[in-house]
Design a protein around this motif. Structure first.
Motif, mmCIF file in Angstrom:
data_model
loop_
_atom_site.group_PDB
_atom_site.id
_atom_site.type_symbol
_atom_site.label_atom_id
_atom_site.label_comp_id
_atom_site.label_asym_id
_atom_site.label_seq_id
_atom_site.Cartn_x
_atom_site.Cartn_y
_atom_site.Cartn_z
ATOM 1 N N THR A 136 -2.541 2.946 10.032
ATOM 2 C CA THR A 136 -2.206 3.161 8.621
ATOM 3 C C THR A 136 -0.693 3.271 8.433
ATOM 4 O O THR A 136 -0.122 2.706 7.488
ATOM 5 C CB THR A 136 -2.893 4.437 8.117
ATOM 6 N N GLU A 138 1.643 2.044 10.470
ATOM 7 C CA GLU A 138 2.240 0.733 10.703
ATOM 8 C C GLU A 138 1.998 -0.194 9.523
ATOM 9 O O GLU A 138 2.896 -0.963 9.122
ATOM 10 C CB GLU A 138 1.660 0.122 11.982
ATOM 11 N N LEU A 139 0.802 -0.117 8.940
ATOM 12 C CA LEU A 139 0.505 -0.937 7.771
ATOM 13 C C LEU A 139 1.381 -0.546 6.592
ATOM 14 O O LEU A 139 1.880 -1.414 5.847
ATOM 15 C CB LEU A 139 -0.982 -0.799 7.409
ATOM 16 N N SER A 142 4.861 -1.871 7.350
ATOM 17 C CA SER A 142 4.923 -3.312 7.147
ATOM 18 C C SER A 142 4.792 -3.688 5.680
ATOM 19 O O SER A 142 5.471 -4.606 5.183
ATOM 20 C CB SER A 142 3.818 -3.994 7.963
ATOM 21 N N GLN A 143 3.952 -2.921 4.958
ATOM 22 C CA GLN A 143 3.807 -3.185 3.519
ATOM 23 C C GLN A 143 5.111 -2.878 2.792
ATOM 24 O O GLN A 143 5.537 -3.641 1.897
ATOM 25 C CB GLN A 143 2.675 -2.325 2.952
#
Length: 207
Positions: A136, A138-139, A142-143
């Protein structure tokens, strides 16, 4: 006791001769003394063990036999039976103790296995939660990076659009000034400078 009757003289001889003649008539051989035993048996008048004069010896033998049987039972058979029973009870008790020990060991192993399973489940859940949180994060990173990249591209595109618009407006104003200068010169016959046309357009835009 009843009075014994004495057989008449010659009765034994007659009985013996009658027995021998009867046996001889059937063709059998009579052993020696058979006639005498038959004669004495006929004179006894019953079994000797039922006579009072023989009861003393019979009682003695009865006590002797009972004593021997008692000694055999007390010293041989009963100790053997007791030993067999004790051995059997000891074997059963040992088997029961072994069964209880095996059962206790199995229960302990089952509890240890259950504890290991619970520990493995807890560790797997913790690892899953950590992996989910990491994914979550990392997402989200990245988001955010993607959003920042898109926002930068949008800002750049907007800046380019504004530049192109300003350039277009400048070109349009130049074209409009040239067109107005040509129209004024054609309509009035007088030449108008670009500065005058620009001042007039600026004044019109301000109004």
């Amino acid at each position: 006791m009843a009075a014994e009757t004495t057989p008449p003289p010659g009765a034994d001889i007659r009985d013996g001769n009658a027995a021998e003649s009867a046996v001889a008539a059937h063709g059998d051989h009579v052993p020696a003394g058979t006639t005498e035993v038959a004669a004495h048996g006929s004179e006894s008048g019953g079994l000797p063990q039922f006579k009072f004069e023989h009861w003393g010896g019979q009682i003695v033998w009865l006590f002797l036999i009972f004593a021997v049987l008692y000694l055999l039972l007390a010293k041989v058979f009963v100790p053997r039976l007791r030993k067999i029973q004790d051995t059997r009870q000891a074997t059963i008790a040992e088997a029961v103790n072994q069964a209880r020990s095996v059962q206790a060991e199995a229960e302990a192993q089952a509890k240890a296995a259950q504890a290991e399973i619970d520990d493995a489940r807890a560790r797997s859940r913790s690892l899953a939660a950590d992996a989910k949180a990491k994914a979550t994060a990392e997402l989200a990173l990245s988001q955010k990076a993607e959003d920042d990249r898109l926002q930068a591209q949008m800002d750049e595109a907007e800046a380019r659009i504004r530049g192109l618009r300003d350039q277009a407006m400048t070109n349009v104003r130049g074209i409009a000034g040239e067109t107005a200068q040509a129209m004024v010169e054609k309509l009035t016959g007088q030449k108008v400078t670009a500065a005058e046309i620009d001042a007039a357009l600026t004044a019109q835009g301000a109004a």
